[in-house]
Design an enzyme around this catalytic site. Sequence first.
Site, PDB file in Angstrom:
ATOM      1  N   HIS B 139      39.676  32.744  46.334  1.00 52.09           N
ATOM      2  CA  HIS B 139      39.287  34.135  46.089  1.00 52.09           C
ATOM      3  C   HIS B 139      37.759  34.190  46.151  1.00 52.09           C
ATOM      4  O   HIS B 139      37.081  33.205  45.835  1.00 52.09           O
ATOM      5  CB  HIS B 139      39.781  34.526  44.694  1.00 52.09           C
ATOM      6  CG  HIS B 139      39.673  35.977  44.356  1.00 52.09           C
ATOM      7  ND1 HIS B 139      38.495  36.552  43.944  1.00 52.09           N
ATOM      8  CD2 HIS B 139      40.608  36.959  44.334  1.00 52.09           C
ATOM      9  CE1 HIS B 139      38.722  37.836  43.686  1.00 52.09           C
ATOM     10  NE2 HIS B 139      39.979  38.114  43.923  1.00 52.09           N
ATOM     11  N   ASP B 216      40.649  27.378  38.920  1.00 50.22           N
ATOM     12  CA  ASP B 216      40.765  28.826  38.758  1.00 50.22           C
ATOM     13  C   ASP B 216      42.236  29.142  38.474  1.00 50.22           C
ATOM     14  O   ASP B 216      43.077  29.070  39.377  1.00 50.22           O
ATOM     15  CB  ASP B 216      40.280  29.516  40.040  1.00 50.22           C
ATOM     16  CG  ASP B 216      40.503  31.031  40.020  1.00 50.22           C
ATOM     17  OD1 ASP B 216      41.067  31.540  39.026  1.00 50.22           O
ATOM     18  OD2 ASP B 216      40.119  31.689  40.999  1.00 50.22           O
ATOM     19  N   GLN B 219      45.666  33.098  38.836  1.00 50.81           N
ATOM     20  CA  GLN B 219      46.982  33.412  39.389  1.00 50.81           C
ATOM     21  C   GLN B 219      48.069  32.470  38.901  1.00 50.81           C
ATOM     22  O   GLN B 219      49.244  32.688  39.184  1.00 50.81           O
ATOM     23  CB  GLN B 219      46.934  33.370  40.923  1.00 50.81           C
ATOM     24  CG  GLN B 219      46.028  34.416  41.544  1.00 50.81           C
ATOM     25  CD  GLN B 219      46.536  35.832  41.353  1.00 50.81           C
ATOM     26  OE1 GLN B 219      47.724  36.055  41.103  1.00 50.81           O
ATOM     27  NE2 GLN B 219      45.641  36.799  41.444  1.00 50.81           N
ATOM     28  N   LYS B 242      45.717  39.922  34.045  1.00 54.23           N
ATOM     29  CA  LYS B 242      46.863  39.528  34.878  1.00 54.23           C
ATOM     30  C   LYS B 242      47.970  38.934  34.006  1.00 54.23           C
ATOM     31  O   LYS B 242      49.020  38.555  34.488  1.00 54.23           O
ATOM     32  CB  LYS B 242      46.425  38.505  35.925  1.00 54.23           C
ATOM     33  CG  LYS B 242      45.397  39.055  36.923  1.00 54.23           C
ATOM     34  CD  LYS B 242      45.112  38.053  38.006  1.00 54.23           C
ATOM     35  CE  LYS B 242      43.801  38.289  38.717  1.00 54.23           C
ATOM     36  NZ  LYS B 242      43.773  39.463  39.580  1.00 54.23           N
ATOM     37  N   CYS B 380      40.464  39.993  48.716  1.00 51.74           N
ATOM     38  CA  CYS B 380      39.251  39.249  48.322  1.00 51.74           C
ATOM     39  C   CYS B 380      39.295  37.823  48.862  1.00 51.74           C
ATOM     40  O   CYS B 380      38.818  36.885  48.212  1.00 51.74           O
ATOM     41  CB  CYS B 380      39.043  39.241  46.811  1.00 51.74           C
ATOM     42  SG  CYS B 380      38.775  40.868  46.130  1.00 51.74           S
TER      43      CYS B 380
END
Lengths: 150, 422
Positions: B139, B216, B219, B242, B380
């Site tokens: 991203h 990261d 997600q 999220k 993104c």
Amino acid sequence: MSDLRDLYQQTILDHTRKPRNKHEMLDATSSADGHNPLCGDKIKLFLKINNGVIEDISFTGSGCAISTASASMMTEALKGKTLTEAQPLFERFHAMLTSPMDHEPDIESLDKLAVFSGVREFPVRVKCATLPWHTLQAAIKNEHRPVSTE
Amino acid sequence: MTTTAEKPAGRKSVKPEAFDIVAIRSDFPLLQTQSHGKPLAYLDNAATSQKPQAVIAATARYYTNYNANIHRGVYKLSADATAAYEGAREKIAQFINAPSAKEIVFVRGATEAVNLVAATWGMDNIHSGDEIILSEMEHHSNIVPWQLLAQRTGAILKVIPITDTGELSLEHYQSLLSDRTRLVALTHVSNALGTINPVERIVAAAHARGIPSLIDGAQSIPHLAIDVQKIGCDFFVFSGHKLCAPTGIGALWAKHDLLEKMPPYQGGGDMISTVSFAGSTWNEVPHKFEAGTPHIAGAIGLGVAIDYLTGIGMDTIARYEHELLTYATEKMEKISGLRIIGTAPEKAAVISFVMDNIHPHDIGTIVDGEGVAIRTGHHCCQPLMDRYNIPATARASLAFYNTREDIDRLAAAIEKVKEVFA
């Protein structure tokens, strides 16, 4: 919701499938790049201007149905027009797309471009229809930096 | 420690063997609404999740019953607010199996967490000619902060390429590791492809050479049980929104010794121990990184979101979503002229797709008219779109509150797209 048929009119779909004047122009006197970061539409616009007259106009790039059809129909509308005629046409086109829903837009003077009046029911798609025109502005100014709708 | 105000509000009655989708959906007010006169099928969960009533109520409860600033007041309201805020930190630590809540730094989201690490640890440890390894599927939030750091320091970014199915080329990764590598910064799950990366192996290979890693988790944390100690990374970042929590709150987890050595991120109140014009000293970790009044309501909401998800069970969620993904993939593969982008064997519930001669933006508008909310665009991930030589994709991303009916409605809406462009 707003009727999809207002947005995807047959004329628009026809220009999406068979875009007119979609090619590079080797003897262009001016060109500009346009980009809509929201959806990834990219357009390159070519102009051949002679004594203030748009003798030829074409585009390349990839985009959604609305931006492709808008570019195609813009080139048809502007070929042979003077630069002084092009500017008010853009202003009327823009005014039609951004006019409030309770206000009947002035579409008579827009001729074939009036098929885009349904786009105003889909505010997030207005930038798709105006991208070619913003790119035109940049090309007329002969600005070679990419324009962005953001 | 929690106040009586914010004790766990999860669905304690939900057992893994009795995943009650009707009851779960009824917890989400927005899922009861309509879009364009049709029931909402919300399939943009990779962008943000919907919020359960428990989270909405918890933030309202803070503002209604014990709104006060934290860490300062001697009065009861402030003590209650502080307890709820710090209680949320404890919940996050448990949720990701961090050794200590002192290793949890509240931030605005994953983006700010990456920027924090780049601006503090990065400026101290990354110098001219040093290398940072990223991947082609990152991203922008895990690319641009490192580019900014590289511009400031003269460091170099190295990129792990991906295969056509959307998996990292691990052989290529091994060859990128060098004596100049100072950090491996990698997404756990791709937001645009759904690929679940083998982060444990990647982190282990870096550690074997003494190289730290940042994962990261924006997600991954909504879909998988996270254990930062098992992953073995040095930094883990995620966003709350999220994860059924409010926007504007997220967390950075980092190993305690790293946090101790890192300089402050922003200066201001709460992050200091003493201040004089001759100089200031810093508060202890993690407060050293939390200047100014934080998003107290957001943090409390994040804690309650974690209670809610824990009440269902992350393993239960992962299992349900995997079944849903399998159903959706089979359904989408049957649609002629549609191609799924990202077909890795290990995937979270994301289906990115393109259609012959139809731009994703047009797909998005037409399915929206059917009450189906999907994302269209580059997500993104412009370098990833370039990798596949496409301008954009349409993306359906699922959550545990989605159903087979949502998928069926997406498939029917795609047929409508084909009709318009027939």
